[in-house]
Design a protein around this motif. Sequence first.
Motif, PDB file in Angstrom:
ATOM      1  N   ARG A  63      10.534  -0.896  -8.102  1.00 53.54           N
ATOM      2  CA  ARG A  63      10.601  -0.694  -9.556  1.00 53.54           C
ATOM      3  C   ARG A  63      10.231  -1.946 -10.338  1.00 53.54           C
ATOM      4  O   ARG A  63       9.922  -1.876 -11.519  1.00 53.54           O
ATOM      5  N   MET A  64      10.285  -3.115  -9.692  1.00 56.07           N
ATOM      6  CA  MET A  64       9.935  -4.356 -10.373  1.00 56.07           C
ATOM      7  C   MET A  64       8.442  -4.460 -10.653  1.00 56.07           C
ATOM      8  O   MET A  64       8.011  -5.247 -11.503  1.00 56.07           O
ATOM      9  N   ILE A  65       7.624  -3.678  -9.975  1.00 55.36           N
ATOM     10  CA  ILE A  65       6.174  -3.802 -10.069  1.00 55.36           C
ATOM     11  C   ILE A  65       5.669  -3.046 -11.290  1.00 55.36           C
ATOM     12  O   ILE A  65       6.098  -1.927 -11.584  1.00 55.36           O
ATOM     13  N   ARG A  66       4.750  -3.672 -11.999  1.00 52.99           N
ATOM     14  CA  ARG A  66       4.210  -3.096 -13.233  1.00 52.99           C
ATOM     15  C   ARG A  66       3.533  -1.756 -12.944  1.00 52.99           C
ATOM     16  O   ARG A  66       2.734  -1.619 -12.016  1.00 52.99           O
ATOM     17  N   GLY A  67       3.886  -0.759 -13.751  1.00 51.62           N
ATOM     18  CA  GLY A  67       3.300   0.562 -13.620  1.00 51.62           C
ATOM     19  C   GLY A  67       4.049   1.477 -12.682  1.00 51.62           C
ATOM     20  O   GLY A  67       3.715   2.665 -12.570  1.00 51.62           O
ATOM     21  N   MET A  68       5.067   0.959 -11.986  1.00 51.92           N
ATOM     22  CA  MET A  68       5.809   1.763 -11.016  1.00 51.92           C
ATOM     23  C   MET A  68       7.195   2.156 -11.509  1.00 51.92           C
ATOM     24  O   MET A  68       7.914   2.871 -10.819  1.00 51.92           O
ATOM     25  N   GLU A  69       7.560   1.700 -12.697  1.00 51.01           N
ATOM     26  CA  GLU A  69       8.940   1.851 -13.149  1.00 51.01           C
ATOM     27  C   GLU A  69       9.386   3.306 -13.259  1.00 51.01           C
ATOM     28  O   GLU A  69      10.536   3.643 -12.931  1.00 51.01           O
ATOM     29  N   ASN A  70       8.498   4.191 -13.703  1.00 58.21           N
ATOM     30  CA  ASN A  70       8.886   5.566 -13.985  1.00 58.21           C
ATOM     31  C   ASN A  70       8.422   6.561 -12.924  1.00 58.21           C
ATOM     32  O   ASN A  70       8.613   7.772 -13.099  1.00 58.21           O
ATOM     33  N   LEU A  71       7.841   6.062 -11.837  1.00 58.77           N
ATOM     34  CA  LEU A  71       7.355   6.951 -10.792  1.00 58.77           C
ATOM     35  C   LEU A  71       8.490   7.273  -9.809  1.00 58.77           C
ATOM     36  O   LEU A  71       9.384   6.450  -9.598  1.00 58.77           O
ATOM     37  N   ARG A  83       6.506   8.394  -4.474  1.00 58.91           N
ATOM     38  CA  ARG A  83       5.187   8.105  -5.042  1.00 58.91           C
ATOM     39  C   ARG A  83       4.941   6.603  -5.088  1.00 58.91           C
ATOM     40  O   ARG A  83       3.823   6.129  -4.827  1.00 58.91           O
ATOM     41  N   ARG A  84       5.976   5.837  -5.403  1.00 59.54           N
ATOM     42  CA  ARG A  84       5.824   4.378  -5.422  1.00 59.54           C
ATOM     43  C   ARG A  84       5.456   3.861  -4.032  1.00 59.54           C
ATOM     44  O   ARG A  84       4.585   2.993  -3.880  1.00 59.54           O
ATOM     45  N   LEU A  85       6.121   4.382  -3.010  1.00 61.14           N
ATOM     46  CA  LEU A  85       5.810   3.948  -1.644  1.00 61.14           C
ATOM     47  C   LEU A  85       4.364   4.274  -1.292  1.00 61.14           C
ATOM     48  O   LEU A  85       3.663   3.465  -0.657  1.00 61.14           O
ATOM     49  N   GLU A  86       3.911   5.457  -1.685  1.00 62.28           N
ATOM     50  CA  GLU A  86       2.529   5.857  -1.386  1.00 62.28           C
ATOM     51  C   GLU A  86       1.529   4.947  -2.082  1.00 62.28           C
ATOM     52  O   GLU A  86       0.522   4.527  -1.486  1.00 62.28           O
ATOM     53  N   LEU A  91       1.974   1.869  -3.016  1.00 59.84           N
ATOM     54  CA  LEU A  91       2.075   0.485  -2.537  1.00 59.84           C
ATOM     55  C   LEU A  91       1.799   0.347  -1.046  1.00 59.84           C
ATOM     56  O   LEU A  91       1.789  -0.775  -0.526  1.00 59.84           O
ATOM     57  N   GLY A  92       1.590   1.462  -0.363  1.00 65.99           N
ATOM     58  CA  GLY A  92       1.345   1.397   1.068  1.00 65.99           C
ATOM     59  C   GLY A  92       2.579   1.030   1.876  1.00 65.99           C
ATOM     60  O   GLY A  92       2.465   0.420   2.947  1.00 65.99           O
ATOM     61  N   LEU A  93       3.751   1.419   1.393  1.00 64.00           N
ATOM     62  CA  LEU A  93       5.011   1.142   2.077  1.00 64.00           C
ATOM     63  C   LEU A  93       5.603   2.413   2.646  1.00 64.00           C
ATOM     64  O   LEU A  93       5.166   3.519   2.331  1.00 64.00           O
ATOM     65  N   PHE A  94       6.621   2.257   3.502  1.00 62.78           N
ATOM     66  CA  PHE A  94       7.337   3.376   4.068  1.00 62.78           C
ATOM     67  C   PHE A  94       8.833   3.176   3.844  1.00 62.78           C
ATOM     68  O   PHE A  94       9.287   2.062   3.570  1.00 62.78           O
ATOM     69  N   THR A  95       9.583   4.245   3.955  1.00 62.65           N
ATOM     70  CA  THR A  95      11.025   4.115   3.852  1.00 62.65           C
ATOM     71  C   THR A  95      11.532   3.241   4.996  1.00 62.65           C
ATOM     72  O   THR A  95      10.921   3.171   6.075  1.00 62.65           O
ATOM     73  N   LEU A  96      12.645   2.573   4.770  1.00 66.94           N
ATOM     74  CA  LEU A  96      13.226   1.734   5.811  1.00 66.94           C
ATOM     75  C   LEU A  96      13.678   2.567   7.009  1.00 66.94           C
ATOM     76  O   LEU A  96      13.676   2.079   8.145  1.00 66.94           O
ATOM     77  N   ILE A 125      -1.027   1.662  17.534  1.00 66.89           N
ATOM     78  CA  ILE A 125      -2.056   2.442  16.845  1.00 66.89           C
ATOM     79  C   ILE A 125      -1.811   3.937  17.023  1.00 66.89           C
ATOM     80  O   ILE A 125      -1.849   4.715  16.066  1.00 66.89           O
ATOM     81  N   LYS A 126      -1.549   4.352  18.257  1.00 63.16           N
ATOM     82  CA  LYS A 126      -1.282   5.762  18.524  1.00 63.16           C
ATOM     83  C   LYS A 126       0.001   6.226  17.837  1.00 63.16           C
ATOM     84  O   LYS A 126       0.084   7.338  17.310  1.00 63.16           O
ATOM     85  N   LEU A 127       1.024   5.361  17.836  1.00 59.96           N
ATOM     86  CA  LEU A 127       2.304   5.715  17.220  1.00 59.96           C
ATOM     87  C   LEU A 127       2.153   5.890  15.721  1.00 59.96           C
ATOM     88  O   LEU A 127       2.687   6.850  15.139  1.00 59.96           O
ATOM     89  N   ASP A 128       1.434   4.986  15.073  1.00 57.59           N
ATOM     90  CA  ASP A 128       1.231   5.088  13.627  1.00 57.59           C
ATOM     91  C   ASP A 128       0.482   6.361  13.268  1.00 57.59           C
ATOM     92  O   ASP A 128       0.766   7.010  12.236  1.00 57.59           O
ATOM     93  N   LYS A 129      -0.463   6.739  14.091  1.00 62.05           N
ATOM     94  CA  LYS A 129      -1.210   7.986  13.828  1.00 62.05           C
ATOM     95  C   LYS A 129      -0.294   9.183  13.966  1.00 62.05           C
ATOM     96  O   LYS A 129      -0.379  10.135  13.185  1.00 62.05           O
ATOM     97  N   PHE A 130       0.617   9.149  14.940  1.00 58.14           N
ATOM     98  CA  PHE A 130       1.548  10.257  15.140  1.00 58.14           C
ATOM     99  C   PHE A 130       2.550  10.356  13.997  1.00 58.14           C
ATOM    100  O   PHE A 130       2.962  11.451  13.610  1.00 58.14           O
ATOM    101  N   MET A 131       2.941   9.204  13.439  1.00 62.22           N
ATOM    102  CA  MET A 131       3.968   9.181  12.401  1.00 62.22           C
ATOM    103  C   MET A 131       3.403   9.174  10.983  1.00 62.22           C
ATOM    104  O   MET A 131       4.165   9.043  10.030  1.00 62.22           O
ATOM    105  N   GLU A 132       2.074   9.287  10.829  1.00 61.38           N
ATOM    106  CA  GLU A 132       1.505   9.099   9.510  1.00 61.38           C
ATOM    107  C   GLU A 132       1.940  10.192   8.527  1.00 61.38           C
ATOM    108  O   GLU A 132       1.906   9.991   7.309  1.00 61.38           O
ATOM    109  N   GLY A 133       2.374  11.328   9.011  1.00 63.30           N
ATOM    110  CA  GLY A 133       2.817  12.390   8.098  1.00 63.30           C
ATOM    111  C   GLY A 133       4.239  12.185   7.606  1.00 63.30           C
ATOM    112  O   GLY A 133       4.677  12.889   6.682  1.00 63.30           O
ATOM    113  N   MET A 134       4.967  11.241   8.208  1.00 65.79           N
ATOM    114  CA  MET A 134       6.339  10.978   7.784  1.00 65.79           C
ATOM    115  C   MET A 134       6.352  10.008   6.602  1.00 65.79           C
ATOM    116  O   MET A 134       5.457   9.180   6.449  1.00 65.79           O
ATOM    117  N   VAL A 135       7.383  10.122   5.758  1.00 68.56           N
ATOM    118  CA  VAL A 135       7.486   9.223   4.587  1.00 68.56           C
ATOM    119  C   VAL A 135       8.012   7.888   5.038  1.00 68.56           C
ATOM    120  O   VAL A 135       8.977   7.828   5.799  1.00 68.56           O
TER     121      VAL A 135
END
Length: 333
Positions: A218-226, A230-233, A235-240, A323-333
């Motif tokens: 939320r600290m990042i400009r433009g992400m406050e109200n998303l 959506r913010r993770l998507e 910023l290219g981040l995933f849930t912990l 690489i294979k693991l990331d491809k398998f998990m890419e549909g997860m948040v």
Amino acid sequence: MGIDMKIHRWIRNLLKGRLQRVVLKGELSGWREVTSGVPQGSVLGPILFNLFITDLGTKCRSGLIKFADDTKLGGIANSEKDRDILQGALDDLVNWSNSNKMKFNSQKCKVMHLGITNKNYSYKLGTPQLDVTEEKKDLGVLVDRKMTMSRQCDMAMKKANAVLGCIRRGISSRDKEVLVPLYKALVRPHLEYCVQFWSPMFKKDEIKLERVQRRATRMIRGMENLPYERRLEELGLFTLTKRRLRGDMVALFKYIRGINTREGEELFQLSTKVDTRTKGYKLAVGKFRLEIGRRFLTIKGVKFWNSLPRETEGVKDLSGFKIKLDKFMEGMV
């Protein structure tokens, strides 16, 4: 130990005849000969110390773990006979320390009783009786006798929030090119240090940790109200939670097929109920009596590991597995 006389003389010349003195408010004491120890900060210091303590606990029949100058003794004590075995191991450690003139600091030595039905036996280190502690920080991880890890989650969240507050106050830019790298380098490591060991047991602890990342995005400009997802998507981040699951799979790979295969043979068992196409990489699901057992790495990651495609778990190198693991998990948040 295989040290020839030339190296032995070289080490002896390094240590023998060293002098030291004390400086206090500009006043100098007289020189005194150093009769023990090695020069602090020297390259040889840790090596010589490890050589010195290499025979510590060789007579011990209980579990002994040594890391630098920390020594931990553990075992199951369901009866007085078990208690006597542990006490005998402590006595052996005391005898070693006396003969080698390296005394344990009994005031820093504590006993932690684990388990609901623990009989809470008393133990001594030499003459003094050891104090009992409810929690202990071990290599940066706070462990309590209930093994719930809630206190460790609170400590990790507090450290991460403190660093995040410093970034908010000290960095004027709110661009994602600035804040995301700072978050990854300075904040998130506090939430993930040794997390395969202290993974949160309760949902409330998972929410606490995730709240730090929510605040950071939320600290990042433009992400406050998303919305958070959506913010993770953006910023290219995933849930912990997803990152912890990915870390579990990487750790399992290292234990089973990677650099820790010896320990893996003791922690995990390959399943015998598999067909030949799986190449024997499926794991047997262990049994646990208490709910807390479900959170240990040896239990919690096995089910997801067994769901991996065989082309993923059958990879031989770690980079290819990721690489294979990331491809398998890419549909997860």
